[in-house]
Design a protein around this motif. Structure first.
Motif, PDB file in Angstrom:
ATOM      1  N   UNK A   1     -13.370  45.543   8.883  1.00  0.00           N
ATOM      2  CA  UNK A   1     -14.705  46.153   8.830  1.00  0.00           C
ATOM      3  C   UNK A   1     -14.744  47.309   7.832  1.00  0.00           C
ATOM      4  N   UNK A   2     -13.660  48.061   7.764  1.00  0.00           N
ATOM      5  CA  UNK A   2     -13.593  49.166   6.805  1.00  0.00           C
ATOM      6  C   UNK A   2     -13.688  48.642   5.376  1.00  0.00           C
ATOM      7  N   UNK A   3     -13.069  47.492   5.101  1.00  0.00           N
ATOM      8  CA  UNK A   3     -13.149  46.900   3.768  1.00  0.00           C
ATOM      9  C   UNK A   3     -14.593  46.584   3.399  1.00  0.00           C
ATOM     10  N   UNK A   4     -15.343  46.015   4.337  1.00  0.00           N
ATOM     11  CA  UNK A   4     -16.734  45.678   4.051  1.00  0.00           C
ATOM     12  C   UNK A   4     -17.616  46.929   3.968  1.00  0.00           C
ATOM     13  N   UNK A   5     -17.241  47.976   4.682  1.00  0.00           N
ATOM     14  CA  UNK A   5     -17.961  49.241   4.522  1.00  0.00           C
ATOM     15  C   UNK A   5     -17.741  49.794   3.117  1.00  0.00           C
TER      16      UNK A   5
ATOM     17  N   UNK B   1     -20.993  50.050  10.652  1.00  0.00           N
ATOM     18  CA  UNK B   1     -20.509  51.206  11.420  1.00  0.00           C
ATOM     19  C   UNK B   1     -20.668  50.964  12.912  1.00  0.00           C
ATOM     20  N   UNK B   2     -21.778  50.328  13.313  1.00  0.00           N
ATOM     21  CA  UNK B   2     -21.967  50.031  14.742  1.00  0.00           C
ATOM     22  C   UNK B   2     -20.979  48.978  15.227  1.00  0.00           C
ATOM     23  N   UNK B   3     -20.649  47.998  14.369  1.00  0.00           N
ATOM     24  CA  UNK B   3     -19.636  46.998  14.732  1.00  0.00           C
ATOM     25  C   UNK B   3     -18.269  47.665  14.892  1.00  0.00           C
TER      26      UNK B   3
ATOM     27  N   UNK C   1     -18.069  49.244  18.253  1.00  0.00           N
ATOM     28  CA  UNK C   1     -17.803  48.243  19.292  1.00  0.00           C
ATOM     29  C   UNK C   1     -16.329  47.856  19.295  1.00  0.00           C
ATOM     30  N   UNK C   2     -15.743  47.784  18.106  1.00  0.00           N
ATOM     31  CA  UNK C   2     -14.304  47.495  17.995  1.00  0.00           C
ATOM     32  C   UNK C   2     -13.484  48.586  18.670  1.00  0.00           C
ATOM     33  N   UNK C   3     -13.832  49.856  18.440  1.00  0.00           N
ATOM     34  CA  UNK C   3     -13.115  50.973  19.081  1.00  0.00           C
ATOM     35  C   UNK C   3     -13.341  50.954  20.600  1.00  0.00           C
ATOM     36  N   UNK C   4     -14.532  50.565  21.019  1.00  0.00           N
ATOM     37  CA  UNK C   4     -14.842  50.479  22.453  1.00  0.00           C
ATOM     38  C   UNK C   4     -13.931  49.461  23.134  1.00  0.00           C
ATOM     39  N   UNK C   5     -13.774  48.282  22.540  1.00  0.00           N
ATOM     40  CA  UNK C   5     -12.897  47.258  23.124  1.00  0.00           C
ATOM     41  C   UNK C   5     -11.439  47.710  23.110  1.00  0.00           C
TER      42      UNK C   5
ATOM     43  N   UNK D   1     -19.722  40.298  10.384  1.00  0.00           N
ATOM     44  CA  UNK D   1     -19.987  40.863   9.057  1.00  0.00           C
ATOM     45  C   UNK D   1     -20.995  40.014   8.297  1.00  0.00           C
ATOM     46  N   UNK D   2     -20.790  38.704   8.292  1.00  0.00           N
ATOM     47  CA  UNK D   2     -21.731  37.827   7.586  1.00  0.00           C
ATOM     48  C   UNK D   2     -23.119  37.917   8.219  1.00  0.00           C
TER      49      UNK D   2
END
Length: 500
Positions: free
Chosen positions: A62-66, A115-117, A120-124, A145-146
């Motif tokens: 996710x950081x890469x796509x950010x 950023x919201x995704x 959610x990743x940190x939440x899990x 992401x897509x």
């Protein structure tokens, strides 16, 4: 169509930073360096995550796509801003201005979803660690992401189709350094109330909904961390989401400062400079926040820099290991022998291969009295001449005797035989014992047997057969004798040679 006393707008003049023209050179240098740092920092994140195996996790994906969104956003605006600083103002065709607005909406607000995704990743990861690996699978990450990109393209396209139907008449300049939504819509002479309602609904989807999800997930994360008894575990849990929380505050803080203000402030020069916060400052700080606070990114960057440094230092050289150079000395004439070695040394140098002279040895097979060749020198260092040499675990003698090799084989085989007997004492099945023999004993005993199996004397053969008979009695099944293994290996090698 425009009214008779109005002129249809086909071009838009961007006025840029009026009143700062005398600071043109410093402004251009500052923004150019900033843009270079944005591209460099974010591209490094993209390349590291794509290349390093230990960074192929959902969070770094996710950081890469950010980072991709950051690069696209700044590239959409900053090059034109630099052009405006040099020329004081820039003229764009109307369709170019609307196209920039369209791209800016996609690239800018995709960050909100990503950023919201990430939240959610940190939440899990913190609240449901046992389910994390089963939920955040690569397919789901890619779909999220897509889906974010596709949803933003659809929403931006729906507004774009509305905007291109508007009439733009009269005023054709914007006091800004890019075609932002508010200043551009002020030029429209059509009724934009439907567009503003459309934009309000889209803002709820792309800003309010993701922000609500982030707040909810961090509430859960906060209360989960409070339940942790260990202070060290609490600190580790906070550290896993501190970088992301910093990015959340930075992104939403700048967006709120620019867009959630009164209409008077939104059209003022102050808001123009506020826009620099999320167009330049946020993309600039994002890679530094993660690289400075994340051990995995720092470790990957350190590894890449070390490899680059070593490549430059050693000119991309590697060692030519495990090579045999074979030549003949005919009737005491070693000219051909020395030329062969010299050719190999030159070939290695031209192909960036380093010869480790300390490990290089010379062996003269079946040496006669008239073969008293002088010492060989490579890179001005004399090569040691030896009688025996261990090459790929095979002990070779200059007289092609194999006693040393058989001694080593028997020693290794007796160690494996002891382990085989231990396993037999545990009542392990014959099949498992035979598999152990094939993998641990036979693989050692018969390694390169085609090379040395035909040169053994009767005593050496008996020593190996004795070890095999002991293994056979331990397993309880008949094993192939040495002579049969050697003949089978020779026939296979001969068959392979004839086929080639």
């Amino acid at each position: 169509m425009c009214e008779e006393n109005e002129t249809q707008v086909n071009e838009i003049h961007l006025l840029g930073f009026r009143g700062l023209y005398k600071y043109k050179a410093p402004l251009f240098i500052v923004f150019l360096l900033t843009y270079t740092l944005i591209l460099g920092g974010n591209l490094i994140i993209i390349l590291l995550v794509s290349a390093m195996d230990h960074l192929k996790t959902p969070m770094f994906f996710f950081l890469k796509h950010l980072s991709i969104a950051d690069v696209l956003l700044t590239t959409c605006v900053v090059p034109m801003m630099l052009h405006i600083i040099l020329l004081n103002e820039v003229t764009l065709p109307l369709w170019g201005c609307i196209l920039q607005l369209y791209c800016f909406g996609i690239f800018g607000f995709t960050q909100s979803f990503i950023i919201s995704i990430m939240s959610y990743d940190r939440y899990l990861a913190i609240c449901h660690p046992l389910r994390y690996s089963s939920v955040m699978v690569p397919d789901l990450c890619l779909q999220l992401v897509i889906g974010s990109w596709c949803l933003l393209i659809v929403l931006a396209s729906s507004e774009f189709l509305v905007v291109i139907q508007f009439k733009f008449c009269g005023i054709n300049y914007i006091d800004h350094f890019f075609c932002d939504f508010g200043p551009t819509m002020e030029l429209a002479t059509s009724d934009i109330s439907s567009l503003m309602l459309h934009d309000f609904v889209d803002s709820i989807l792309v800003m309010l909904f993701p922000l609500t999800l982030i707040i909810f997930t961090y509430f859960c994360i906060f209360f989960t961390i409070l339940k942790i008894s260990s202070a060290n575990s609490k600190r580790k849990a906070f550290s896993t989401c501190s970088s992301h929380l910093t990015i959340v505050c930075l992104y939403y803080g700048t967006v709120i400062a620019v867009y959630m203000t009164s209409s008077e402030e939104r059209t003022s020069n102050i808001n123009k400079y506020r826009s620099l916060l999320y167009i330049v400052v946020t993309p600039l700080l994002n890679p530094f926040i993660y690289s400075l606070r994340n051990h995995e990114i720092k470790r990957a960057l350190r590894k890449v820099l070390t490899n680059v440094y070593n490549s430059i230092l050693y000119h991309l050289q590697t060692f030519s290991d495990n090579l045999f150079i074979v030549s003949c000395i005919n009737e005491g004439n070693d000219e051909e022998y020395r030329n062969t070695i010299s050719d190999f040394v030159k070939w290695s140098e031209s192909n960036n291969l380093v010869i480790n002279v300390e490990k290089t040895k010379e062996m003269l097979f079946l040496k006669r009295n008239n073969m008293a060749a002088g010492p060989i020198r490579i890179n001005r260092r004399e090569i040691d001449q030896v009688n025996t040499y261990k090459y790929l675990v095979v002990h070779i003698h200059d007289r092609l005797e194999w006693r040393t090799n058989i001694d080593w084989l028997c020693k290794e085989a007796m160690t494996s035989l002891h382990l085989l007997r231990k396993r037999r004492s545990f009542q392990i099945s014959t099949l498992v014992l035979k598999i152990f023999y094939q993998t641990m004993m036979a693989s050692v005993l018969f390694y390169a047997v085609v090379c040395w199996g035909g040169g053994l004397n009767s005593r050496e053969k008996n020593r190996l057969n004795k070890v095999m008979r002991r293994a056979q009695s331990t397993i309880g099944e008949t094993l192939h004798p040495l002579e049969e293994v050697w003949q089978t290996g020779c026939l296979r090698k001969l068959d392979a040679i004839t086929k080639n």
